[in-house]
Design an enzyme around this catalytic site. Structure first.
Site, PDB file in Angstrom:
ATOM      1  N   HIS A 162       0.839  -1.193   0.000  1.00 18.75           N
ATOM      2  CA  HIS A 162       0.000   0.000   0.000  1.00 18.75           C
ATOM      3  C   HIS A 162       0.877   1.246   0.000  1.00 18.75           C
ATOM      4  CE1 HIS A 162      -3.535  -2.466   1.767  1.00 18.75           C
ATOM      5  NE2 HIS A 162      -3.724  -2.258   0.476  1.00 18.75           N
ATOM      6  N   GLU A 165       1.811   3.253   3.116  1.00 20.16           N
ATOM      7  CA  GLU A 165       2.437   2.436   4.150  1.00 20.16           C
ATOM      8  C   GLU A 165       3.933   2.233   3.846  1.00 20.16           C
ATOM      9  OE1 GLU A 165      -0.028  -1.072   4.535  1.00 20.16           O
ATOM     10  OE2 GLU A 165      -1.847   0.140   4.765  1.00 20.16           O
ATOM     11  N   HIS A 306       2.555  -4.376   6.643  1.00 21.60           N
ATOM     12  CA  HIS A 306       1.633  -3.266   6.414  1.00 21.60           C
ATOM     13  C   HIS A 306       1.632  -2.376   7.650  1.00 21.60           C
ATOM     14  CE1 HIS A 306      -0.670  -4.807   2.782  1.00 21.60           C
ATOM     15  NE2 HIS A 306       0.021  -5.890   3.138  1.00 21.60           N
ATOM     16  N   GLU A 365       0.821  -5.877  10.810  1.00 18.78           N
ATOM     17  CA  GLU A 365       0.419  -4.463  10.810  1.00 18.78           C
ATOM     18  C   GLU A 365       1.260  -3.700  11.830  1.00 18.78           C
ATOM     19  OE1 GLU A 365      -1.701  -3.113   8.771  1.00 18.78           O
ATOM     20  OE2 GLU A 365      -2.989  -4.736   8.015  1.00 18.78           O
TER      21      GLU A 365
END
Length: 395
Positions: A162, A165, A306, A365
């Site tokens: 992404h 990110e 991420h 994450e």
């Protein structure tokens, strides 16, 4: 650092002379036959570079070597045309410098140009890295995979699926630098011996899956049709900090044929800054290249990095193998991140990887807050993530 082979030299001798693992030297010189080096042949010594030194009055090779804690023969090897008995004041000679410091500083806005520059620095210092372009982005930027090590266990990491990110790439590149330093200096990271992993694990790294998107977030829209279309998708707003997609407005982590149709039915139906899964699976060059990379390798496990949430997603439809639980529990122990087995979200790279290969796959994450996470969090995120990087190698 390059040296020229002399009569009687061997890679084993260089390994001892410079205190660098023999495998690292062999892999830095794939064109060299370790059993029959040729006099005058150039050999690359990883983890070293040369510096120029101007001879002072009273200097000898022995004095310079003693003061700088350098092997006397290492100086002779780098200066084959210099007569050590008749050094001249002001004469310039070469000295070896063992690299013990990072050349990558991840704590800054990390775009594609910075990635490319840092990769070139690392490859020059550590030529045992195997580097290949396995695809190209929409705007024809190279998608690069690095491989390090010779182990049968292939562990894959990737970052910046992404666009906003991009800090995941920065964290990964800084750890990669620390890993290479530990290999060439025979050091530990958090008490863990690193050099044995070189023969146990092959580390596969794709540091930046979406280079066009990262550059869009950090540098604004490029000139030409892609920039114009991105501005249109972003409703004329020149602030792209919320942009997750690739340059064409397709969310690369919603592009995989793992219940893609479920996500497609409830997400944007046209290009958008985030969440648009494409008009069908695997339409984007970045996602196609990542799928083909996994299909061409035999990844023993896969970690997609991420942001944000400090959680680790590790299951998909009950297809994850039993050992995934032990691995994610270790990730939790070393990072404090919360394992989450199932979530009502599909069509991601992790989902597809588990579905296709039945191997452990994880979406990690990093950090807490609103993307893009501020660089003020970098050091904390980095310290939390080190344990996950290491555990992925030994679990």
């Amino acid at each position: 650092m390059d040296v020229k082979v002399r009569s009687g030299d061997s890679l084993w001798y260089y390994s001892n002379l410079f205190n660098v693992g023999l495998d690292l030297i062999i892999d830095s010189n794939p064109e060299a036959d370790p059993s029959s080096l040729q006099i005058g042949q150039t050999i690359r010594i990883p983890g070293y570079q040369t510096t120029q030194y101007r001879v002072q009055t009273g200097d000898t090779f022995w004095k310079i070597a003693s003061e700088r804690r350098i092997s006397l023969d290492a100086i002779a090897l780098l200066n084959p045309s210099v007569n050590p008995k008749v050094l001249q004041t002001g004469q310039t000679i070469l000295l070896p410098v063992h690299i013990t410091y990072r050349v990558v500083d991840g704590n800054r806005p990390y775009d594609f140009d910075l990635l490319t520059s840092d990769l070139n620095k690392l490859y020059a210092l550590y030529p045992f890295i195997r580097r290949q372009t396995f695809g190209n982005s929409v705007m024809d930027k190279e998608l690069v995979e690095l491989q390090i090590g010779n182990g049968s266990k292939i562990v894959h990491w990737n970052g910046s699926f992404h666009a906003n990110e991009w800090i995941t790439t920065a964290v990964m590149m800084q750890f990669l630098n620390d890993y290479l330093l530990a290999l060439t200096n025979k050091e530990t990271i958090r008490g863990l011996e690193i050099l044995p992993f070189y023969d146990q694990v092959t580390l596969s790294i794709v540091p930046m899956v979406d280079p066009d998107g990262v550059d869009l977030v950090l540098n604004g829209p490029p000139e030409g049709e892609y920039g114009e279309e991105a501005l249109r998708i972003n409703e004329g707003n020149i602030d792209f900090s919320d942009w997750k997609a690739n340059i064409r407005g397709v969310d690369l982590n919603n592009q995989y044929p793992a219940k893609w149709e479920v996500d497609a039915a409830r997400k944007p139906t046209s290009p958008a800054p985030r969440d648009f899964p494409g008009y069908q699976p695997l339409t984007e060059p970045e996602t196609i290249a990542m799928a083909e990379l996994a299909e061409s390798r035999n990844f023993e496990k896969m970690l997609a990095f991420h942001t944000q949430g400090e959680v680790i997603f590790w299951g998909y439809e009950g297809l994850e193998p039993p050992r995934s639980m032990a691995i994610v529990n270790e990730f939790e122990r070393v990072s404090g991140y919360e394992p989450i087995r199932y979530v009502d979200s599909f069509s991601g790279y992790k989902d597809w990887f588990i579905q296709e290969f039945r191997q452990p796959g994880f979406t990690v994450e990093l950090g807490q807050g609103v993307n893009p996470l501020p660089l003020e969090q970098f050091d904390e995120i980095y310290q939390e993530t080190i344990g996950i990087f290491l555990a992925s190698l030994y679990m």
